[in-house]
Design a protein around this motif. Structure first.
Motif, PDB file in Angstrom:
ATOM      1  N   ALA A  61       0.822  -1.209   0.000  1.00 31.36           N
ATOM      2  CA  ALA A  61       0.000   0.000   0.000  1.00 31.36           C
ATOM      3  C   ALA A  61       0.859   1.264   0.000  1.00 31.36           C
ATOM      4  CB  ALA A  61      -0.933  -0.005   1.205  1.00 31.36           C
ATOM      5  N   ASP A  66      -2.412   1.349  -5.453  1.00 31.11           N
ATOM      6  CA  ASP A  66      -3.739   1.650  -5.968  1.00 31.11           C
ATOM      7  C   ASP A  66      -3.673   2.493  -7.236  1.00 31.11           C
ATOM      8  OD1 ASP A  66      -2.645   3.722  -4.514  1.00 31.11           O
ATOM      9  OD2 ASP A  66      -4.581   4.486  -3.822  1.00 31.11           O
ATOM     10  N   TYR A  69      -2.649   0.246  -9.984  1.00 29.45           N
ATOM     11  CA  TYR A  69      -3.799  -0.575 -10.331  1.00 29.45           C
ATOM     12  C   TYR A  69      -4.715   0.180 -11.292  1.00 29.45           C
ATOM     13  CZ  TYR A  69      -5.858  -5.016  -8.819  1.00 29.45           C
ATOM     14  OH  TYR A  69      -6.269  -6.320  -8.748  1.00 29.45           O
ATOM     15  N   TRP A  70      -4.941   1.454 -10.975  1.00 27.07           N
ATOM     16  CA  TRP A  70      -5.811   2.276 -11.826  1.00 27.07           C
ATOM     17  C   TRP A  70      -5.177   2.493 -13.197  1.00 27.07           C
ATOM     18  CZ3 TRP A  70     -10.447   3.806 -12.796  1.00 27.07           C
ATOM     19  CH2 TRP A  70     -10.689   4.927 -13.597  1.00 27.07           C
TER      20      TRP A  70
END
Length: 274
Positions: A61, A66, A69-70
């Motif tokens: 994290a 994230d 990932y996007w």
């Protein structure tokens, strides 16, 4: 006779179950390795869950996973939509229309499939810099639009899957050529569309070499690049990287789980068309 059939069914079911477990074993080990501390991976083969999952997840994290990932989702979704649309459009033209130098153009497209994509990377990087796109995600999307395999795949499928009689009937009713493609053809080629969509999404999602060469902004990293950055200057955190791999594999597994029937149907239908 009935007992023989029952015994064969039991043996076949048992064999398929064992093969399935054997195929899933690498995924299981990958998930388990992500729950251990990095040093445990060098001491033994881990088969049981560890107690370091939360720490590894914090490491993942902290790397802005994230955002990666996007980025991967945007690149893969855009690549899939554009690749399937252009491939289907070109495949419909090659399969159902006669025009000058048709066979020569199609042969040239097939010829590009024989050239390793790595040979053109340097020229492609220079081209993207000249166009001012090197600081964006577009260089990761554009190669999939001109997908030679997709054109070949859709051409072969449309040749046998779309009846000429249906197209002629639609023309008699006043349907235009674009109307044929957008209204009539999709109902016949959905298995091929699903199969090609899954393949392009998978290839784009797992693409590592092109992002490695062309992306130098951490805000534009995709999942493969983000995973390689886990750790620090003195230590490569393999356990956190494997946990990142497990998380990054989930979308692909979900897509194949929900689209496996259409994927197999498209593969089997495409194998006998043309």
């Amino acid at each position: 006779m009935k007992m023989n059939m029952t015994l064969r069914s039991i043996l076949a079911t048992t064999g398929i179950a064992l093969l399935s477990l054997f195929s899933l074993l690498p995924f299981y080990i990958m998930i388990i390795m992500g729950t251990h501390v990095n040093e445990d991976l060098f001491r033994k083969i881990v088969l049981l869950p560890g107690s370091y999952l939360i720490e590894n997840f914090k490491t993942v994290a902290a790397s802005r996973f994230d955002l990666a990932y996007w980025n991967s989702f945007v690149v893969s979704a855009a690549s899939t939509v554009l690749s399937v649309f252009v491939s289907a459009f070109a495949g419909f033209a090659f399969a159902k229309y006669d025009f000058k130098h048709k066979n020569l153009i199609f042969s040239a497209i097939l010829l590009t499939m024989m050239i390793p994509s790595q040979l053109g990377i340097v020229a492609y990087v220079i081209e993207m810099r000249y166009l001012g796109l090197s600081g964006t995600l577009m260089p990761l999307i554009l190669p999939w639009i001109a997908n030679a395999f997709g054109v070949f795949w859709m051409t072969q499928f449309i040749k046998g899957a779309v009846p000429n009689e249906v197209l002629e009937s639609a023309r008699i009713d006043g349907c235009s050529d674009l109307g044929l493609f957008f209204r009539i053809v999709p109902a016949f080629i959905m298995p091929a569309v699903t199969t090609l969509s899954l393949l392009v999404f998978l290839w784009s999602w797992n693409n590592y070499l092109l992002p490695l060469i062309i992306i130098n902004n951490p805000d534009l990293y995709t999942i493969p690049l983000s995973i390689t950055t886990l750790g620090d200057a003195y230590r490569t955190d393999l356990a956190a990287q494997i946990l990142g791999l497990s998380i990054g594999t989930l979308p692909v597994l979900m897509l194949f789980a929900f689209g496996s029937k259409s994927f197999i149907r498209g593969l089997t239908a495409g194998s006998v068309k043309g």
